[in-house]
Scaffold this active site. Structure first.
Site, mmCIF file in Angstrom:
data_model
loop_
_atom_site.group_PDB
_atom_site.id
_atom_site.type_symbol
_atom_site.label_atom_id
_atom_site.label_comp_id
_atom_site.label_asym_id
_atom_site.label_seq_id
_atom_site.Cartn_x
_atom_site.Cartn_y
_atom_site.Cartn_z
ATOM 1 N N TYR A 120 16.726 -5.676 19.368
ATOM 2 C CA TYR A 120 16.380 -5.893 20.138
ATOM 3 C C TYR A 120 16.353 -6.780 21.356
ATOM 4 C CZ TYR A 120 14.628 -9.791 17.237
ATOM 5 O OH TYR A 120 14.341 -11.304 16.815
ATOM 6 N N CYS A 132 -17.418 10.021 -16.097
ATOM 7 C CA CYS A 132 -18.624 10.717 -17.142
ATOM 8 C C CYS A 132 -18.923 11.457 -17.980
ATOM 9 C CB CYS A 132 -19.714 9.885 -15.849
ATOM 10 S SG CYS A 132 -21.515 11.545 -16.074
ATOM 11 N N LYS A 161 7.045 -2.667 18.200
ATOM 12 C CA LYS A 161 7.672 -4.270 17.629
ATOM 13 C C LYS A 161 7.505 -3.760 16.351
ATOM 14 C CE LYS A 161 5.428 -9.116 17.467
ATOM 15 N NZ LYS A 161 6.146 -8.826 16.184
ATOM 16 N N CYS A 195 -26.489 9.704 -13.809
ATOM 17 C CA CYS A 195 -26.679 10.795 -14.537
ATOM 18 C C CYS A 195 -27.379 9.735 -16.055
ATOM 19 C CB CYS A 195 -26.468 12.416 -14.809
ATOM 20 S SG CYS A 195 -25.167 11.925 -15.700
ATOM 21 N N CYS A 204 -23.895 16.103 -13.959
ATOM 22 C CA CYS A 204 -24.289 15.100 -13.829
ATOM 23 C C CYS A 204 -24.404 15.555 -11.710
ATOM 24 C CB CYS A 204 -22.746 13.893 -13.663
ATOM 25 S SG CYS A 204 -23.147 13.074 -13.099
ATOM 26 N N ASP A 213 7.824 -4.525 12.405
ATOM 27 C CA ASP A 213 6.882 -5.626 11.317
ATOM 28 C C ASP A 213 8.385 -5.822 10.029
ATOM 29 O OD1 ASP A 213 5.528 -7.087 10.382
ATOM 30 O OD2 ASP A 213 3.716 -5.420 9.251
ATOM 31 N N GLU A 219 9.616 -1.243 23.892
ATOM 32 C CA GLU A 219 10.262 -1.074 22.360
ATOM 33 C C GLU A 219 9.158 -0.975 21.286
ATOM 34 O OE1 GLU A 219 13.992 -2.882 21.328
ATOM 35 O OE2 GLU A 219 13.455 -3.821 23.649
ATOM 36 N N LYS A 231 0.451 -6.408 20.518
ATOM 37 C CA LYS A 231 -0.038 -5.969 19.441
ATOM 38 C C LYS A 231 -1.288 -5.112 19.140
ATOM 39 C CE LYS A 231 1.684 -9.651 16.871
ATOM 40 N NZ LYS A 231 1.012 -10.221 15.522
ATOM 41 N N CYS A 242 -23.857 6.438 -17.369
ATOM 42 C CA CYS A 242 -22.765 6.981 -15.213
ATOM 43 C C CYS A 242 -24.456 5.978 -14.561
ATOM 44 C CB CYS A 242 -23.261 8.481 -15.596
ATOM 45 S SG CYS A 242 -23.531 8.977 -13.957
#
Length: 776
Positions: free
Chosen positions: A224, A436, A114, A409, A442, A116, A112, A312, A406
């Site tokens: 479960y 910018c 797991k 540039c 640029c 969380d 199955e 895991k 910037c």
């Protein structure tokens, strides 16, 4: 440091983490860090057994019950599971099981995911739910009966018959990914607390003192196993779960039987490959010896069963340090902070950078350079900083400063202004993004603009990857997308990664890109907030680039799913002289847009004067007031010229005054006249010729594509469905008309089967397209 001192230190730290995780629902370290500390303590205690004490974290599970809840003592302790992190760990577990059972052949296991979430116990007496409890410390938990009764998929009364007089069901309360996203969006809108991940959201929701809050949260339950039970249900773990399902309790759809360790490993790999497509978060797979007799024979250790293990997945979250914060410049000029991290492995990948989105996010996190942070990576998603661990902040941590120039540039960096438009008013406020102002001068913006322009979903110029684009810009060979079409063989053949064959192929691909669909071309231009779907709406609805280029924002809002803010972005893009020049250069290079034609028939003569007046957002004048105004005065010019007496014959005094004041402004008169003139020019005016709308065969239907199609790409399949009028969605729901499922289809196919949605394989889909006159 002595072993005894380190043991005491580890216990104190783990106790603090347990308190934050189980009691406060505010974990300060990711699971992987906790596991490391726990395993270190476990190893030290194994080496020095005389130092083991009953209150060690290794001798109990979880944390203490909250004082605000009454306590529940578990008749059968709720134990946790041992962990396997590597394949060898799982094989070692299997070896111990085989030796412990002393039986020939492979052992049967249940498999199955797991989940969380938060482990809970549900007690049923005579089929009625009488109690819900958290795991707590494994022996004593918190009474959350009122809250679990609000979880929609937990039955208050068992279905069928034959259940034991006493039945304690154990499982996980969790929150789906979609539910989590909805909850955080709602919390953010209301100014409430947002959650770091679905696990925290589920735990925080289930342990509310006010059960009405719990009831408002999208929680789900999956069982479960069992605790106390007054009679035997089945002789195997899978048999128990199948019986619980028959009584109305939800179990995992991914539950499977495995004959031996090799099938367990295959299951682990399969779930791992599909992990990101599952609708909920999982952090591993649980394997249990399936036979209950074998479980009893194997027995328990101090805190975990010998017959079960959690394998895991590599951690999605990890701890690391912020070494610096640098700023990157994107396609639209957005100057975005990026955290440079001390390299760390997350989900099996070494991570050294993480997105910080914008300076508002930096402020929300309270981030400083030098901080220890939790970073998260899920699938192919760019790693992001989730939380600052304040207790680890060094004394020399530095604040993050936005550059005034910037970094690429040297142009000025300005904070964006947000303009909110309503009822004829514009309100300006500071945005979260810094930008910018150098545009295509640029290099960073130019590179990103070209990369977007040549991408597969845009102009699809094969052979121009990011490195090639960077070379072309750095060498000064291209200064706008239009320059691509004047490249010569001599200019590119000597560039790194190119040779005679690849240079000719690239030039051929560039030439082939001169016949794009109108929608692809619009998308390739990189208009802010205009993705593929909006580009398709513009192309289908207005029918020509010329109309899209001149369309006023109010005209654009007549189109599906285009709001006023996006409409202004589109209009402003085409108003920009530089953008107009680039588009003209592209057209002059020999660009031949496909699919151009007339306005879509459904928009011909589709407007009304009242609707147009309503779009002007005159204060106090809504659709009803606009209709009264038109019914009395008849035309736009008469409305503009009307005096207060005329207006008060149609509207209330306040509305009449608002209309008079609005049209006293010359700019408003010009705008209204311009909108009407454009409606007439486009054929949308109420006096225009109405066209017959021929319905597309799949209009109003929602289709979903899943799995890998072999005879066409999913993009092509999507285009063909949309050409027939269908909407192609990314998820299956009760409103889905049909699912096209190729090899490897997973959760979407399962959802379709569950909902009874029609499913076609690729062969049947191709036959269906042929019946609609669409060739493949």
């Amino acid at each position: 440091m002595t072993a005894e001192s380190r043991i005491h230190q580890l216990r104190a730290e783990l106790d603090q983490h347990n308190y934050r995780y189980y009691v406060l629902d505010e974990p300060s370290v990711p699971d992987a860090e906790y596991d490391r500390l726990f395993n270190e303590l476990k190893a030290l205690e194994a080496e020095h057994p005389h130092l083991v004490t009953p209150d060690s974290p290794t001798q109990r599970v979880g944390g203490s019950a909250l004082a605000a809840f009454s306590q529940v003592r578990h008749e059968v302790p709720m134990l946790s599971l041992g962990n396997a992190f590597e394949e060898n760990d799982l094989r070692e577990f299997d070896r111990r099981v085989v030796e412990g059972l002393d039986q020939p052949g492979a052992v049967d296991y249940s498999c199955e995911p797991k989940l969380d979430g938060l482990a809970v116990s549900l007690l049923y007496r005579d089929g009625q739910l009488v109690q819900g409890a958290t795991r707590g410390d494994g022996s004593t938990g918190e009474d959350i009966s009122s809250n679990v009764r609000t979880v929609r998929n937990i039955p208050l009364k068992l279905q069928g018959s034959g259940w034991p007089a006493v039945l304690e069901v154990r499982g996980e309360v969790y929150m789906s990914k979609a539910g989590f996203d909805r909850l955080n969006a709602t919390q953010a809108e209301s100014g409430g607390k947002t959650f770091a991940n679905p696990r925290n959201a589920a735990a925080g929701s289930l342990r509310q003192l006010d059960s009405k809050i719990t009831a408002s949260r999208p929680l789900e339950f999956c069982c479960y196993g069992l605790g106390q039970v007054s009679e035997t249900i089945a002789d195997s773990h899978i048999g128990i779960l199948e019986q619980l399902k028959a009584w109305g309790l939800p179990i995992s759809r991914e539950l499977k039987h495995a004959a031996g360790i090799e099938e367990c490993l295959a299951y682990y790999q399969d779930i791992g490959a599909r992990r990101n497509d599952l609708p909920y978060e999982i952090d591993g797979v649980v394997f249990k010896v399936n036979s209950l007799a074998s479980q009893r024979e194997l027995g328990f250790r101090a805190r975990e069963p010998r017959w079960a293990i959690a394998h895991k997945f590599p951690a999605l979250e990890e701890l690391t340090e912020v070494l610096d914060v640098e700023f990157q410049v994107g396609r639209t000029g957005a100057v975005t902070p990026v955290a440079r991290l001390k390299p760390v492995k997350v989900a099996g990948v070494t991570v050294s950078n993480a997105t910080l989105h914008n300076m508002d996010e930096v402020a929300r996190l309270g981030l400083r350079i030098g901080d220890t942070v939790i970073i998260r990576r899920a699938g192919d998603v760019i790693p992001q900083v989730m939380q600052v661990v304040l207790e680890r902040r060094p004394d020399d941590a530095r604040p993050v400063q936005v550059p005034t120039a910037c970094p690429v540039c040297g142009s000025q960096v300005e904070r964006t202004q947000l303009i909110k438009r309503s009822k004829g008013k514009e309100t300006t406020s500071e945005g979260a993004v810094y930008r910018c102002v150098g545009r295509l001068a640029c290099a960073a913006q130019l590179k990103q603009a070209i990369i977007h322009y040549v991408s597969r979903r845009a102009m699809d110029i094969d052979g121009l990857g990011e490195k090639s684009v960077e070379q072309l810009v750095d060498e000064g060979l291209i200064r706008s997308p239009a320059d691509l079409y004047s490249l010569t063989f001599e200019q590119i053949v000597d560039l790194e990664g190119f040779a005679e064959v690849s240079s000719n192929k690239l030039l051929e691909a560039i030439k082939d890109s001169k016949r794009p669909s109108l929608a692809r071309f619009i998308y390739a231009l990189g208009i802010p907030d205009v993705g593929e779907e909006t580009a398709k709406v513009l192309a289908r609805s207005l029918g020509s680039l010329a109309r899209v280029q001149v369309a006023l924002p109010q005209i654009l809002t007549y189109l599906p799913d285009i709001g006023l803010e996006v409409a202004h972005e589109i209009h402003n893009f085409f108003e920009d002289a530089h953008n107009r020049d680039v588009i003209q250069q592209l057209l002059d290079s020999g660009m031949q847009l496909q699919d151009e034609g007339d306005l879509a028939p459904e928009f011909a003569a589709s407007t009304t004067l009242a609707g147009m007046i309503a779009k002007l957002d005159i204060a106090s004048v809504g659709p009803t007031g606009a209709e009264k105004l038109v019914a009395k005065l008849g035309s736009l010019e008469q409305i503009i010229a009307a005096d207060g007496i005329d207006l008060r014959q149609a509207l209330a005094a306040k509305q009449a005054e608002a209309v008079r004041e609005f049209f006293k402004v010359e700019a408003n008169q010009q705008l209204a006249r311009a909108i009407e003139a454009q409606l007439r020019e486009f054929g949308m005016h109420w006096e225009s010729e109405k066209k017959v709308v021929e319905g597309l065969p799949l209009a109003g239907q929602t289709w979903v594509l899943t799995g890998s199609l072999e005879r066409m790409s999913r993009d092509i399949a999507k285009d063909k469905l949309e050409s027939l009028g269908a909407k192609v969605a990314g998820s299956v729901s009760g409103k889905t008309h049909c699912v096209v499922a190729g090899p490897g289809a997973g959760s979407k196919l399962a959802k379709a089967s569950e909902l009874g949605v029609k499913v076609l394989d690729e062969d049947a889909f191709i036959v269906f397209l042929g019946e609609q006159g669409i060739s493949v």
